[in-house]
Design an enzyme around this catalytic site. Structure first.
Site, PDB file in Angstrom:
ATOM      1  CD  GLU A   4       3.131 -26.963  -4.326  1.00 43.86           C
ATOM      2  OE1 GLU A   4       3.852 -27.548  -5.104  1.00 43.86           O
ATOM      3  OE2 GLU A   4       1.897 -27.166  -4.240  1.00 43.86           O
TER       4      GLU A   4
ATOM      5  CB  CYS B 170      -4.997 -24.894  -0.067  1.00 47.15           C
ATOM      6  SG  CYS B 170      -4.380 -26.574  -0.043  1.00 47.15           S
TER       7      CYS B 170
ATOM      8  CB  CYS C  15       4.026 -36.323   3.092  1.00 45.00           C
ATOM      9  SG  CYS C  15       2.681 -37.065   4.024  1.00 45.00           S
TER      10      CYS C  15
ATOM     11  CB  CYS D 217      -0.411 -41.339  -0.850  1.00 47.96           C
ATOM     12  SG  CYS D 217      -1.098 -41.113   0.796  1.00 47.96           S
TER      13      CYS D 217
ATOM     14  CB  CYS E 220       0.570 -38.079  -3.018  1.00 52.22           C
ATOM     15  SG  CYS E 220       0.992 -36.451  -2.380  1.00 52.22           S
TER      16      CYS E 220
ATOM     17  N   GLY F   3       2.000 -32.353   2.976  1.00 54.28           N
ATOM     18  CA  GLY F   3       2.194 -32.927   4.308  1.00 54.28           C
ATOM     19  C   GLY F   3       0.931 -33.492   4.929  1.00 54.28           C
TER      20      GLY F   3
ATOM     21  CB  SER G  97      -7.487 -38.420   2.185  1.00 55.09           C
ATOM     22  OG  SER G  97      -7.362 -37.041   1.996  1.00 55.09           O
ATOM     23  CG  LEU G  98     -12.722 -43.630   2.481  1.00 60.33           C
ATOM     24  CD1 LEU G  98     -12.282 -44.069   3.853  1.00 60.33           C
ATOM     25  CD2 LEU G  98     -14.242 -43.679   2.369  1.00 60.33           C
TER      26      LEU G  98
ATOM     27  CG  ASN H  73      -3.931 -32.759 -11.741  1.00 60.04           C
ATOM     28  OD1 ASN H  73      -4.510 -32.672 -12.816  1.00 60.04           O
ATOM     29  ND2 ASN H  73      -3.030 -31.878 -11.347  1.00 60.04           N
TER      30      ASN H  73
ATOM     31  CB  CYS I 113      -1.062 -31.432  -2.674  1.00 61.84           C
ATOM     32  SG  CYS I 113      -0.186 -32.791  -1.988  1.00 61.84           S
TER      33      CYS I 113
END
Ligand code: SAH
Ligand code: SF4
Length: 362
Positions: A90, A116, A123, A127, A130, A173, A228-229, A304, A347
């Protein structure tokens, strides 16, 4: 059969100079690709026919096909691209600012856009929040496939070559897990005879591979980083981002401190807010402490949700309270007001929706 030809978008101008002789041809070819947006080598009129044919035989000009496009009411367009091996990924075209006109309808400022881009199919980081992670890892994108995303969406939106865009490496990714191709793509974007997108206009978002942050810094490309904390203590961060075990919060903070940053700029910390996980003011307090001594800005992101996840979207009130706490304690903080909320926003979500639709059909 899918083509296995390499794309010419893989090359910096210097790479191309070694391939087409005399070397001024590289500048011409670059101009045709990145300024004139040609769709075939045959359109490169000032290139000798034999050379055009040779290029045609060896390389493809466009490694991507638009499989699907979703347009949101705010001008965000989400693309699902198919690559030459049939794999998909994407790209999102974000409208950051509308065009401005004077009373007579003459344009004062053109609209501003950010692209983006994805850097991998799937990936490895895995996570827990995700959707991209759910499908596992398929492969790295080549530099040309990264470059092609920006070129394709600019072309599709009739966005002239010399109109500026910003690039954020925040699609599918982990960019630093594909460091070599990422670095090559950054260089190609920066080419003066190409799209001329400076390092300042490119932001690499990472889940925090500390040693690779150092490597990116050493390559001195002038890009920004976004971290990305998402959590302020290692226990929760490891639940969210498993590789936090090997790259804990302190190691990331240390790497950020070593990263070469334009003194006028700030490092962005992304903080994905998940209801009842990390949306409390105690976390906000720890975040302030953690970032003290760093020129930071914090971007709060609403989680999301998608079918099958146990994580929940936080309330707007909690989000605003969190933001106010940070601001009152001296941090710059914005809330990512979700662009494209009415399309599959985060994402990996468009790819996933489309693949499920495909499965539903068989
Ligand atoms: N791998 C890199 C860049 C791609 S992910 C990284 O993790 O930084 C880009 C952003 O999308 C990350 O900040 C990630 O936290 C966010 N994201 C992933 N899933 C999300 C979801 N379900 N809701 C909101 N943001 C999400
Ligand atoms: Fe990979 Fe980023 Fe998704 Fe984590 S949030 S799985 S690092 S793409």
């Amino acid at each position: 059969m899918s083509t296995t030809k390499q794309t010419i978008l893989d090359f910096t101008k210097k790479d191309l100079e070694a391939l087409v002789k005399p070397s001024f041809r590289a500048k011409q070819v670059y101009g045709w690709i990145y300024n004139s947006y040609v769709n075939s080598f045959d359109e490169m009129k000032n290139i000798p026919k034999a050379m055009r044919e040779e290029l045609e035989e060896k390389y493809t000009l466009n490694p991507l096909k638009i499989l699907h496009k979703e347009e949101s009411t705010d001008g965000t367009i989400k693309y699902l691209f198919e690559m030459t091996d049939g794999k998909t990924m994407e790209t999102v075209w974000l409208k950051m600012k509308d065009a401005q006109y004077d009373e007579e309808g003459k344009i004062l400022h053109e609209s501003k856009h950010t692209v983006c881009v994805s850097t991998q199919v799937g990936c490895k980081v895995g996570c827990s929040f995700c959707l991209t992670a759910k499908g596992g890892f398929t492969r790295d994108l080549t530099a040309g496939e990264i470059v092609a995303q920006v070129l394709a969406v600019k072309k599709d939106n009739d966005h002239a070559s010399n109109r500026r865009v910003n690039i954020v490496y925040m699609g599918m990714g982990e960019p630093l897990d594909n460091l070599e191709n990422l670095t090559q793509a950054i260089k190609i974007f920066k080419e003066e005879d190409g799209l001329a997108i400076s390092g300042k206009r490119q932001t690499v978002s990472t889940s925090g591979l500390s040693s690779k942050i150092d490597k990116l810094g050493e390559s001195d490309l002038g890009v920004h980083i976004a971290i990305s904390l998402h959590a302020v203590d290692d226990e929760l961060r490891t639940e969210l981002i498993p590789m936090n075990k090997a790259n804990n919060i302190q190691s990331i903070i240390d790497a950020v401190k070593r990263f070469p940053i334009d003194t006028r700029k700030r490092v962005m910390f992304e903080y994905l807010v998940i209801k009842e996980k990390n949306d409390d003011l105690g976390s906000a307090k720890k975040l302030v402490k953690l970032l003290s001594g760093i020129k930071a800005k914090v971007n709060l992101i609403f989680f999301n949700p998608y079918p099958g996840t146990d994580y929940k979207r936080p309330s707007r009130e909690d989000m605003v309270a969190f933001q106010e706490y940070l601001i009152n304690h001296g941090l710059l903080c914005t809330i990512r007001d979700y662009k494209g909320i009415d399309i599959s926003a985060a994402c990996g979500q468009l790819k996933e929706t489309k693949e499920n639709e495909k499965k539903d059909l068989v």
